[in-house]
Scaffold this motif. Sequence first.
Motif, mmCIF file in Angstrom:
data_model
loop_
_atom_site.group_PDB
_atom_site.id
_atom_site.type_symbol
_atom_site.label_atom_id
_atom_site.label_comp_id
_atom_site.label_asym_id
_atom_site.label_seq_id
_atom_site.Cartn_x
_atom_site.Cartn_y
_atom_site.Cartn_z
ATOM 1 N N PRO A 32 0.821 -1.214 0.000
ATOM 2 C CA PRO A 32 0.000 0.000 0.000
ATOM 3 C C PRO A 32 0.855 1.265 0.000
ATOM 4 O O PRO A 32 2.053 1.227 0.279
ATOM 5 C CB PRO A 32 -0.778 -0.111 1.310
ATOM 6 C CG PRO A 32 0.158 -0.843 2.215
ATOM 7 C CD PRO A 32 0.870 -1.841 1.321
ATOM 8 N N ARG A 33 0.223 2.377 -0.295
ATOM 9 C CA ARG A 33 0.874 3.685 -0.186
ATOM 10 C C ARG A 33 0.914 4.048 1.295
ATOM 11 O O ARG A 33 -0.121 4.123 1.946
ATOM 12 C CB ARG A 33 0.075 4.730 -0.960
ATOM 13 C CG ARG A 33 0.679 6.104 -0.911
ATOM 14 C CD ARG A 33 -0.171 7.075 -1.753
ATOM 15 N NE ARG A 33 0.440 8.366 -1.822
ATOM 16 C CZ ARG A 33 0.209 9.352 -0.946
ATOM 17 N NH1 ARG A 33 -0.641 9.184 0.041
ATOM 18 N NH2 ARG A 33 0.818 10.512 -1.083
ATOM 19 N N LYS A 35 2.958 6.951 3.442
ATOM 20 C CA LYS A 35 3.894 8.079 3.430
ATOM 21 C C LYS A 35 4.280 8.547 4.826
ATOM 22 O O LYS A 35 5.283 9.220 4.993
ATOM 23 C CB LYS A 35 3.280 9.259 2.668
ATOM 24 C CG LYS A 35 3.125 9.024 1.191
ATOM 25 C CD LYS A 35 4.446 9.102 0.492
ATOM 26 C CE LYS A 35 4.274 9.155 -1.010
ATOM 27 N NZ LYS A 35 5.549 9.264 -1.701
ATOM 28 N N THR A 56 9.080 0.806 2.479
ATOM 29 C CA THR A 56 9.144 2.228 2.149
ATOM 30 C C THR A 56 10.496 2.654 1.577
ATOM 31 O O THR A 56 10.557 3.601 0.802
ATOM 32 C CB THR A 56 8.809 3.089 3.380
ATOM 33 O OG1 THR A 56 9.605 2.671 4.475
ATOM 34 C CG2 THR A 56 7.349 2.970 3.741
ATOM 35 N N THR A 59 10.076 1.761 -2.156
ATOM 36 C CA THR A 59 8.951 2.363 -2.881
ATOM 37 C C THR A 59 8.791 3.855 -2.637
ATOM 38 O O THR A 59 7.921 4.468 -3.231
ATOM 39 C CB THR A 59 7.636 1.682 -2.472
ATOM 40 O OG1 THR A 59 7.357 1.971 -1.101
ATOM 41 C CG2 THR A 59 7.693 0.181 -2.695
ATOM 42 N N ASN A 60 9.601 4.431 -1.746
ATOM 43 C CA ASN A 60 9.457 5.839 -1.362
ATOM 44 C C ASN A 60 8.088 6.124 -0.774
ATOM 45 O O ASN A 60 7.578 7.235 -0.863
ATOM 46 C CB ASN A 60 9.696 6.757 -2.554
ATOM 47 C CG ASN A 60 11.043 7.418 -2.505
ATOM 48 O OD1 ASN A 60 11.786 7.266 -1.541
ATOM 49 N ND2 ASN A 60 11.355 8.153 -3.540
ATOM 50 N N GLY A 61 7.452 5.091 -0.234
ATOM 51 C CA GLY A 61 6.136 5.245 0.372
ATOM 52 C C GLY A 61 4.982 5.134 -0.594
ATOM 53 O O GLY A 61 3.824 5.191 -0.198
ATOM 54 N N ASP A 62 5.284 4.967 -1.884
ATOM 55 C CA ASP A 62 4.223 4.813 -2.884
ATOM 56 C C ASP A 62 3.744 3.369 -2.926
ATOM 57 O O ASP A 62 4.457 2.447 -2.521
ATOM 58 C CB ASP A 62 4.739 5.225 -4.269
ATOM 59 C CG ASP A 62 5.069 6.698 -4.343
ATOM 60 O OD1 ASP A 62 4.364 7.496 -3.693
ATOM 61 O OD2 ASP A 62 6.043 7.052 -5.035
ATOM 62 N N ALA A 63 2.548 3.161 -3.458
ATOM 63 C CA ALA A 63 2.032 1.807 -3.644
ATOM 64 C C ALA A 63 2.871 1.097 -4.700
ATOM 65 O O ALA A 63 3.411 1.729 -5.615
ATOM 66 C CB ALA A 63 0.575 1.850 -4.062
#
Length: 82
Positions: A32-33, A35, A56, A59-63
């Motif tokens: 999931p996203r 952030k 994270t 994915t840098n916190g993105d989904a």
Amino acid sequence: MVANSEGVFIVMGRNTELVLLDKQGPVVLSLPRVKDRYYSVAIHDAHFNTVDTVGTRNTNGDAANVLILPPGYNQPIDGRFT
């Protein structure tokens, strides 16, 4: 512990979930996203050796959809995966 129709076992515990896969083909892990905090998902082999860790930091916190392939898998891959 009971498997669903796809051979997936889910064991829930305090602050963790363990998913056991009884499958020989590819598996898509949907992340999931998120952030506002750090999380990670460790991927282990049958001997509980860590194969990889995603979360994270990847994915840098993105989904994201992470494709997990068994050793020696050489079939064409459709779709967009991290």
